[in-house]
Design a protein around this motif. Sequence first.
Motif, PDB file in Angstrom:
ATOM      1  N   LEU A   1       6.949   4.030 -18.431  1.00 49.87           N
ATOM      2  CA  LEU A   1       6.493   3.842 -17.052  1.00 49.87           C
ATOM      3  C   LEU A   1       6.546   2.371 -16.676  1.00 49.87           C
ATOM      4  O   LEU A   1       5.870   1.532 -17.299  1.00 49.87           O
ATOM      5  N   ARG A   2       7.336   2.056 -15.678  1.00 50.02           N
ATOM      6  CA  ARG A   2       7.392   0.717 -15.090  1.00 50.02           C
ATOM      7  C   ARG A   2       6.993   0.852 -13.630  1.00 50.02           C
ATOM      8  O   ARG A   2       7.830   1.002 -12.748  1.00 50.02           O
ATOM      9  N   ALA A   3       5.693   0.774 -13.389  1.00 47.41           N
ATOM     10  CA  ALA A   3       5.157   1.090 -12.067  1.00 47.41           C
ATOM     11  C   ALA A   3       5.425   0.000 -11.044  1.00 47.41           C
ATOM     12  O   ALA A   3       5.478   0.267  -9.844  1.00 47.41           O
ATOM     13  N   GLY A   4       5.571  -1.257 -11.486  1.00 43.71           N
ATOM     14  CA  GLY A   4       5.777  -2.347 -10.544  1.00 43.71           C
ATOM     15  C   GLY A   4       4.497  -2.915  -9.975  1.00 43.71           C
ATOM     16  O   GLY A   4       4.517  -3.928  -9.279  1.00 43.71           O
ATOM     17  N   VAL A   5       3.343  -2.277 -10.255  1.00 46.81           N
ATOM     18  CA  VAL A   5       2.033  -2.747  -9.797  1.00 46.81           C
ATOM     19  C   VAL A   5       1.034  -2.512 -10.926  1.00 46.81           C
ATOM     20  O   VAL A   5       1.239  -1.652 -11.783  1.00 46.81           O
ATOM     21  N   PRO A   6      -0.086  -3.273 -10.947  1.00 49.57           N
ATOM     22  CA  PRO A   6      -1.134  -2.996 -11.941  1.00 49.57           C
ATOM     23  C   PRO A   6      -1.683  -1.586 -11.772  1.00 49.57           C
ATOM     24  O   PRO A   6      -1.773  -1.070 -10.657  1.00 49.57           O
ATOM     25  N   LEU A   7      -2.060  -0.972 -12.897  1.00 57.15           N
ATOM     26  CA  LEU A   7      -2.485   0.422 -12.880  1.00 57.15           C
ATOM     27  C   LEU A   7      -3.979   0.543 -13.140  1.00 57.15           C
ATOM     28  O   LEU A   7      -4.556  -0.201 -13.940  1.00 57.15           O
TER      29      LEU A   7
ATOM     30  N   ASP B   1       1.666  -2.930 -21.480  1.00 56.94           N
ATOM     31  CA  ASP B   1       1.961  -4.309 -21.114  1.00 56.94           C
ATOM     32  C   ASP B   1       1.778  -4.476 -19.607  1.00 56.94           C
ATOM     33  O   ASP B   1       2.732  -4.686 -18.858  1.00 56.94           O
ATOM     34  N   GLY B   2       0.549  -4.335 -19.139  1.00 59.24           N
ATOM     35  CA  GLY B   2       0.261  -4.488 -17.717  1.00 59.24           C
ATOM     36  C   GLY B   2       0.806  -3.340 -16.908  1.00 59.24           C
ATOM     37  O   GLY B   2       0.306  -2.213 -16.993  1.00 59.24           O
ATOM     38  N   ASP B   3       1.857  -3.641 -16.135  1.00 59.28           N
ATOM     39  CA  ASP B   3       2.427  -2.597 -15.279  1.00 59.28           C
ATOM     40  C   ASP B   3       3.486  -1.778 -16.002  1.00 59.28           C
ATOM     41  O   ASP B   3       4.127  -0.924 -15.398  1.00 59.28           O
ATOM     42  N   GLN B   4       3.703  -2.027 -17.300  1.00 59.69           N
ATOM     43  CA  GLN B   4       4.649  -1.226 -18.087  1.00 59.69           C
ATOM     44  C   GLN B   4       3.918  -0.578 -19.256  1.00 59.69           C
ATOM     45  O   GLN B   4       3.284  -1.257 -20.061  1.00 59.69           O
ATOM     46  N   GLN B   5       4.007   0.751 -19.338  1.00 58.47           N
ATOM     47  CA  GLN B   5       3.323   1.482 -20.390  1.00 58.47           C
ATOM     48  C   GLN B   5       4.262   2.537 -20.965  1.00 58.47           C
ATOM     49  O   GLN B   5       5.139   3.057 -20.261  1.00 58.47           O
TER      50      GLN B   5
ATOM     51  N   SER C   1       0.647  11.649 -14.141  1.00 59.97           N
ATOM     52  CA  SER C   1       0.273  10.948 -12.912  1.00 59.97           C
ATOM     53  C   SER C   1      -0.320   9.592 -13.242  1.00 59.97           C
ATOM     54  O   SER C   1      -0.887   9.392 -14.330  1.00 59.97           O
ATOM     55  N   TRP C   2      -0.189   8.659 -12.319  1.00 56.25           N
ATOM     56  CA  TRP C   2      -0.749   7.326 -12.485  1.00 56.25           C
ATOM     57  C   TRP C   2      -1.227   6.812 -11.124  1.00 56.25           C
ATOM     58  O   TRP C   2      -0.715   7.206 -10.074  1.00 56.25           O
ATOM     59  N   GLN C   3      -2.217   5.944 -11.159  1.00 58.76           N
ATOM     60  CA  GLN C   3      -2.834   5.448  -9.934  1.00 58.76           C
ATOM     61  C   GLN C   3      -2.872   3.924  -9.958  1.00 58.76           C
ATOM     62  O   GLN C   3      -3.344   3.314 -10.932  1.00 58.76           O
ATOM     63  N   PRO C   4      -2.356   3.269  -8.916  1.00 56.62           N
ATOM     64  CA  PRO C   4      -2.400   1.808  -8.861  1.00 56.62           C
ATOM     65  C   PRO C   4      -3.840   1.302  -8.818  1.00 56.62           C
ATOM     66  O   PRO C   4      -4.755   1.997  -8.349  1.00 56.62           O
ATOM     67  N   ALA C   5      -4.048   0.087  -9.319  1.00 60.80           N
ATOM     68  CA  ALA C   5      -5.367  -0.530  -9.274  1.00 60.80           C
ATOM     69  C   ALA C   5      -5.769  -0.808  -7.838  1.00 60.80           C
ATOM     70  O   ALA C   5      -4.928  -0.844  -6.926  1.00 60.80           O
TER      71      ALA C   5
END
Length: 712
Positions: free
Chosen positions: A253-259, A275-279, A295-299
């Motif tokens: 997952l490379r969300a591009g934003v903090p999670l 690693d922050g925005d990459q998990q 599913s994932w949710q931005p901070a």
Amino acid sequence: MNYPSRQRPCALAALIRPPLWLANSLATAGLLLLGLLLLNLLNSVSAMASADSPLRLNPDWPGSGTMQLFNDAGEVAPPKLTTQVDMQINGWTNRVTVTQSYTNASEQWLHGRYLFPLPENAAVDSLNMQIGERVIEGQIQPKQRAKQMFEQAKAQGKQASLLSQQRPNLFTAEVANLGPGQTIKVQFSYQQQVEYREGALSVRFPMTYTPRYVPQDYADVDDAADIMGDFSYDPAPVTAATDNGSVSINLDLRAGVPLATATSPSHPLTKLADDGDQQQFKFANMVADRDFIFSWQPANGSAPQAALFSQQGQTHPLAETGTQAAAPQDYSLLMLMPPQSKPEQPMPRDLVLVVDTSGSMSGASMQQAKEAVRFALTSLRPQDSFNVLAFSSDVSALAPQSLPATASNIGRAQQFVAQLQANGGTEMGRALDAALPSNYQVPQGVLRQVIFMTDGAVGNEKQLFNFIHQRLGDSRLFTVGIGSAPNAYFMKRAAQAGRGTFTYIGYGEDVSTKTVALLEKIAAPVVTDVQLRFADGTVPDYWPAQIPDLYLGEPVVVSIKQARGRHSSLTISGNVAGQFWQQQLTLTPELRDSGLDLLWARGQIGALELAQDDSNRDRTEQQVTALAMKYHLVSQYTSLVAVDVTPVNPNAPDTPQAEIASKMPAGWQPPGNMPQTASNSRLLLLLGALMLLLGGALCWLSRHPKQQRCVS
């Protein structure tokens, strides 16, 4: 008079002297009920006897990763099956590679075929097959040409593979000439768009398939061919067995934003790296009996706003050489966010709740649907009206017309819902006819919203889409997917045609939260009549061509194609509560991505297929084929085929085949051995038997009263 103790008359028996006509009437009534039941069952058996036809009930519809290996004698030699899925999530896109390994443990050569569901928006664009040290790459071909190439290689003893689409969310793969003891790895990849709603993003990977129902009067032969595809044998059965292979998923997952959170409501997960925005996550040895959901949710403060992702050029360059190069194109993915305001004075609404009570909803699905309806009923306000419809082989309604949302009427509805049971076929057309009556005019100032709660286990999707389009009017249709493996293709397309949204409730704990979220969303102001245009007034080439209404907390994602660098801004406009609304967006991409051309082409193909009818069937086939060939996509009219040049099996014409079953969806209960009908067959059987027994007993008492004795 004194009698011996063993001869003393029973006082009660002496009083019982029933008239003969009453006994005969009860016995006759019992026989009539049993006769009606027998006739009903015979009709059901007749319908099920024609289940081999693609126009009938298909109770054994295949599920995920079903490997078909069979011979003429019916002897089964199933291979060992394992599935590895690798997901690369980057922002708003998900690149998925599926590797399915089959080991032929028999001592003979085999041909094979397997079936599997994929997400309804999957753009399948690559295939390779590894047999030993050989890696065979797939190329896109028109479907009939691909089939001919595969069959010719099969007959010549060459190793080959074929990947075809049977439905937009159901694919088949075939392999020819698998040697004794060999392991074959079939690997295919697809591009998928990430879902977003209520502040969370998610992806879904279906791993099994709910059996589908096709009405007996459905006579679209071409669509029926799509249902069964090229199958000339019975589909593989659904089974409760657990030894039909496992599935493992690696997810990057490379969300591009903090999670804030990242989790799976469907399966236990193991986090490998953070690693922050990459998990990175791993899901190992999962039983393929339900859809996988992540599913994932931005901070806080990092929730996505209107965003634009872009790509220059195509993922698969054109194979043709010597032709003039086409003008370079840009492909974009645009996320449209609705206004974040809530209504000060919500409009009155007419809420129609439609519940699927067919046999495929047996078990946990029925309980989830009932609970969702109960939550919806508690949301009604005094100014609202409502009705509840239940459908299987027929439709039953709480009332002929919508009722005021009074405490008394809501209580009636709760009792109506409590007695619902899953039984019968999925005659969804009749339910849509009742929920969307012809020539119905929605009263001024009222929101008419229809919520369908179903697993979508139907095979006549195209017929139902056309019906929704014709009958919708000013109503809005929302679909709620129930169960562990709903037909998401039908649910999402139906909501799109109904200008509503799709909500998935896969687990009991989701019912309250997701139902409440849906009801809050549809009570909020929406942006209707959404339009896109460039600054010079021209309209971009985008999909979906008719943009759905925008609802609170749920954006609409639009795929766009344009000549490179021609436009720098885009205007979005619509109506909010009767007032004109618009927003200006720059076309300078915030993020760059890949595979966006595949999403655009898949969306265009889906729109063409949805609009296909008898008048444009040939033209649509040509357009879909041209698009799929250009973008290297599997479609209704194109397939991926791979053929090795070296013959390896000298006995190819005599090579047998066998099959293994797919895993039954979790929580799903088959209707049983007794044919499931629209009538209360069990009640008829019980009443008929009781009346026949009672009538016989009374008849005997009326003729032999003096023979009744009591034992002291």
